[in-house]
Scaffold this motif. Structure first.
Motif, PDB file in Angstrom:
ATOM      1  N   LEU A   1      -3.025   4.965  -1.293  1.00  0.00           N
ATOM      2  CA  LEU A   1      -3.860   5.220  -0.114  1.00  0.00           C
ATOM      3  C   LEU A   1      -4.680   6.491  -0.300  1.00  0.00           C
ATOM      4  O   LEU A   1      -5.896   6.500  -0.080  1.00  0.00           O
ATOM      5  CB  LEU A   1      -2.988   5.325   1.136  1.00  0.00           C
ATOM      6  CG  LEU A   1      -3.692   5.752   2.425  1.00  0.00           C
ATOM      7  CD1 LEU A   1      -4.756   4.743   2.813  1.00  0.00           C
ATOM      8  CD2 LEU A   1      -2.683   5.939   3.538  1.00  0.00           C
ATOM      9  N   VAL A   2      -4.028   7.552  -0.747  1.00  0.00           N
ATOM     10  CA  VAL A   2      -4.728   8.820  -0.960  1.00  0.00           C
ATOM     11  C   VAL A   2      -5.818   8.665  -2.010  1.00  0.00           C
ATOM     12  O   VAL A   2      -6.946   9.131  -1.829  1.00  0.00           O
ATOM     13  CB  VAL A   2      -3.725   9.932  -1.356  1.00  0.00           C
ATOM     14  CG1 VAL A   2      -4.450  11.189  -1.827  1.00  0.00           C
ATOM     15  CG2 VAL A   2      -2.798  10.248  -0.186  1.00  0.00           C
ATOM     16  N   GLN A   3      -5.494   7.970  -3.100  1.00  0.00           N
ATOM     17  CA  GLN A   3      -6.492   7.763  -4.158  1.00  0.00           C
ATOM     18  C   GLN A   3      -7.677   6.950  -3.638  1.00  0.00           C
ATOM     19  O   GLN A   3      -8.826   7.287  -3.918  1.00  0.00           O
ATOM     20  CB  GLN A   3      -5.860   7.056  -5.351  1.00  0.00           C
ATOM     21  CG  GLN A   3      -6.837   6.837  -6.489  1.00  0.00           C
ATOM     22  CD  GLN A   3      -6.196   6.172  -7.691  1.00  0.00           C
ATOM     23  OE1 GLN A   3      -4.986   5.983  -7.745  1.00  0.00           O
ATOM     24  NE2 GLN A   3      -7.004   5.821  -8.671  1.00  0.00           N
TER      25      GLN A   3
ATOM     26  N   ARG B   1       7.362   2.997  -7.463  1.00  0.00           N
ATOM     27  CA  ARG B   1       8.014   3.757  -6.394  1.00  0.00           C
ATOM     28  C   ARG B   1       8.509   2.837  -5.281  1.00  0.00           C
ATOM     29  O   ARG B   1       9.020   3.306  -4.273  1.00  0.00           O
ATOM     30  CB  ARG B   1       7.062   4.791  -5.806  1.00  0.00           C
ATOM     31  CG  ARG B   1       6.624   5.851  -6.809  1.00  0.00           C
ATOM     32  CD  ARG B   1       5.842   6.958  -6.165  1.00  0.00           C
ATOM     33  NE  ARG B   1       6.542   7.590  -5.072  1.00  0.00           N
ATOM     34  CZ  ARG B   1       7.458   8.553  -5.194  1.00  0.00           C
ATOM     35  NH1 ARG B   1       7.800   8.965  -6.392  1.00  0.00           N
ATOM     36  NH2 ARG B   1       8.030   9.084  -4.140  1.00  0.00           N
TER      37      ARG B   1
ATOM     38  N   THR C   1      11.866   1.994  -1.006  1.00  0.00           N
ATOM     39  CA  THR C   1      11.094   2.957  -1.786  1.00  0.00           C
ATOM     40  C   THR C   1      12.028   3.902  -2.519  1.00  0.00           C
ATOM     41  O   THR C   1      13.204   4.037  -2.169  1.00  0.00           O
ATOM     42  CB  THR C   1      10.152   3.780  -0.892  1.00  0.00           C
ATOM     43  OG1 THR C   1      10.942   4.627  -0.045  1.00  0.00           O
ATOM     44  CG2 THR C   1       9.238   2.884  -0.069  1.00  0.00           C
TER      45      THR C   1
ATOM     46  N   LEU D   1       0.861  -1.178   0.000  1.00  0.00           N
ATOM     47  CA  LEU D   1       0.000   0.000   0.000  1.00  0.00           C
ATOM     48  C   LEU D   1       0.897   1.227   0.000  1.00  0.00           C
ATOM     49  O   LEU D   1       1.555   1.522   0.995  1.00  0.00           O
ATOM     50  CB  LEU D   1      -0.918   0.021   1.221  1.00  0.00           C
ATOM     51  CG  LEU D   1      -1.866   1.209   1.327  1.00  0.00           C
ATOM     52  CD1 LEU D   1      -2.805   1.267   0.119  1.00  0.00           C
ATOM     53  CD2 LEU D   1      -2.652   1.160   2.615  1.00  0.00           C
ATOM     54  N   THR D   2       0.952   1.905  -1.126  1.00  0.00           N
ATOM     55  CA  THR D   2       1.775   3.109  -1.227  1.00  0.00           C
ATOM     56  C   THR D   2       0.958   4.325  -0.812  1.00  0.00           C
ATOM     57  O   THR D   2      -0.283   4.288  -0.802  1.00  0.00           O
ATOM     58  CB  THR D   2       2.282   3.315  -2.668  1.00  0.00           C
ATOM     59  OG1 THR D   2       1.154   3.503  -3.528  1.00  0.00           O
ATOM     60  CG2 THR D   2       3.137   2.145  -3.134  1.00  0.00           C
ATOM     61  N   ARG D   3       1.656   5.388  -0.494  1.00  0.00           N
ATOM     62  CA  ARG D   3       0.981   6.632  -0.105  1.00  0.00           C
ATOM     63  C   ARG D   3       0.050   7.126  -1.209  1.00  0.00           C
ATOM     64  O   ARG D   3      -1.115   7.443  -0.931  1.00  0.00           O
ATOM     65  CB  ARG D   3       2.015   7.690   0.255  1.00  0.00           C
ATOM     66  CG  ARG D   3       1.409   8.942   0.848  1.00  0.00           C
ATOM     67  CD  ARG D   3       2.475   9.957   1.258  1.00  0.00           C
ATOM     68  NE  ARG D   3       3.557   9.290   1.950  1.00  0.00           N
ATOM     69  CZ  ARG D   3       4.847   9.614   1.826  1.00  0.00           C
ATOM     70  NH1 ARG D   3       5.204  10.606   1.050  1.00  0.00           N
ATOM     71  NH2 ARG D   3       5.772   8.963   2.480  1.00  0.00           N
ATOM     72  N   PRO D   4       0.509   7.182  -2.486  1.00  0.00           N
ATOM     73  CA  PRO D   4      -0.416   7.635  -3.534  1.00  0.00           C
ATOM     74  C   PRO D   4      -1.653   6.738  -3.676  1.00  0.00           C
ATOM     75  O   PRO D   4      -2.757   7.234  -3.891  1.00  0.00           O
ATOM     76  CB  PRO D   4       0.437   7.600  -4.810  1.00  0.00           C
ATOM     77  CG  PRO D   4       1.846   7.721  -4.328  1.00  0.00           C
ATOM     78  CD  PRO D   4       1.875   7.014  -3.009  1.00  0.00           C
TER      79      PRO D   4
ATOM     80  N   GLU E   1     -13.411   6.740   3.788  1.00  0.00           N
ATOM     81  CA  GLU E   1     -12.699   6.112   4.908  1.00  0.00           C
ATOM     82  C   GLU E   1     -12.998   4.630   5.084  1.00  0.00           C
ATOM     83  O   GLU E   1     -12.322   3.947   5.843  1.00  0.00           O
ATOM     84  CB  GLU E   1     -12.984   6.863   6.207  1.00  0.00           C
ATOM     85  CG  GLU E   1     -14.450   6.844   6.608  1.00  0.00           C
ATOM     86  CD  GLU E   1     -14.715   7.713   7.818  1.00  0.00           C
ATOM     87  OE1 GLU E   1     -15.490   7.273   8.681  1.00  0.00           O
ATOM     88  OE2 GLU E   1     -14.152   8.813   7.888  1.00  0.00           O
TER      89      GLU E   1
ATOM     90  N   ASP F   1      11.870   7.007  -2.298  1.00  0.00           N
ATOM     91  CA  ASP F   1      12.255   8.001  -1.293  1.00  0.00           C
ATOM     92  C   ASP F   1      13.457   7.521  -0.484  1.00  0.00           C
ATOM     93  O   ASP F   1      14.347   8.315  -0.161  1.00  0.00           O
ATOM     94  CB  ASP F   1      11.087   8.313  -0.358  1.00  0.00           C
ATOM     95  CG  ASP F   1       9.934   9.011  -1.063  1.00  0.00           C
ATOM     96  OD1 ASP F   1      10.163   9.637  -2.126  1.00  0.00           O
ATOM     97  OD2 ASP F   1       8.804   8.931  -0.558  1.00  0.00           O
TER      98      ASP F   1
END
Length: 104
Positions: free
Chosen positions: A16-18, A61, A76, A11-14, A25, A78
Motif C-alpha cells: 500500500l505504501v509503495q 509477510r 500475518t 493488500l499488505t501495508r508495504p 492517491e 506480525d
C-alpha cells in the motif's frame, strides 16, 4: 475477494505504501495487491509454526487460510510475533508463580 467471492489477493501495508508513493492517491487496490496465486496458503488445521515456516520460505509477510476454495482468514507475520510474545510472557509468569524447588 473478487465480485464472485473468490480469493483475489492481499493488500499488505508495504504494498500500500509503495503504491501510494509511486502512483499517488489514485492508486487502485488491484494494482497494488499481491495476487492470490502469489500468496502462500495454509489450511484450517495448519499449526502456527508451519504457517510461519511457509511465510519465511516464501519470503511473505502473510499466509491465506483456506477452507477448500474459500478464504476464511489471513495470518500475518506480525500476528505470529504477537502470539510468540504472549506465550513467552505467560511462560515467564507461570515460572514466577510456581517456582521449581531445586531440592526435589
Amino acid at each position: 475477494l473478487d465480485l464472485s467471492g473468490a480469493f483475489a489477493g492481499v493488500l499488505t501495508r508495504p504494498a500500500l505504501v509503495q503504491a501510494l508513493r509511486e502512483q499517488g492517491e489514485d492508486a487502485r487496490i488491484v494494482d497494488a495487491m499481491i495476487p492470490a496465486e502469489q500468496v502462500p496458503i495454509c489450511s484450517l488445521d495448519t499449526d502456527l509454526s508451519k504457517a510461519w515456516e511457509t511465510m519465511t520460505q516464501r519470503g511473505s509477510r502473510v499466509v491465506a487460510v483456506m477452507d477448500g476454495q474459500r478464504l476464511v482468514g489471513l495470518i500475518t507475520l506480525d500476528d505470529i510475533t504477537v502470539v510468540i510474545h504472549i506465550a513467552n510472557a505467560t511462560q515467564r509468569n507461570i515460572g514466577k508463580r510456581h517456582p521449581v524447588d531445586p531440592s526435589s
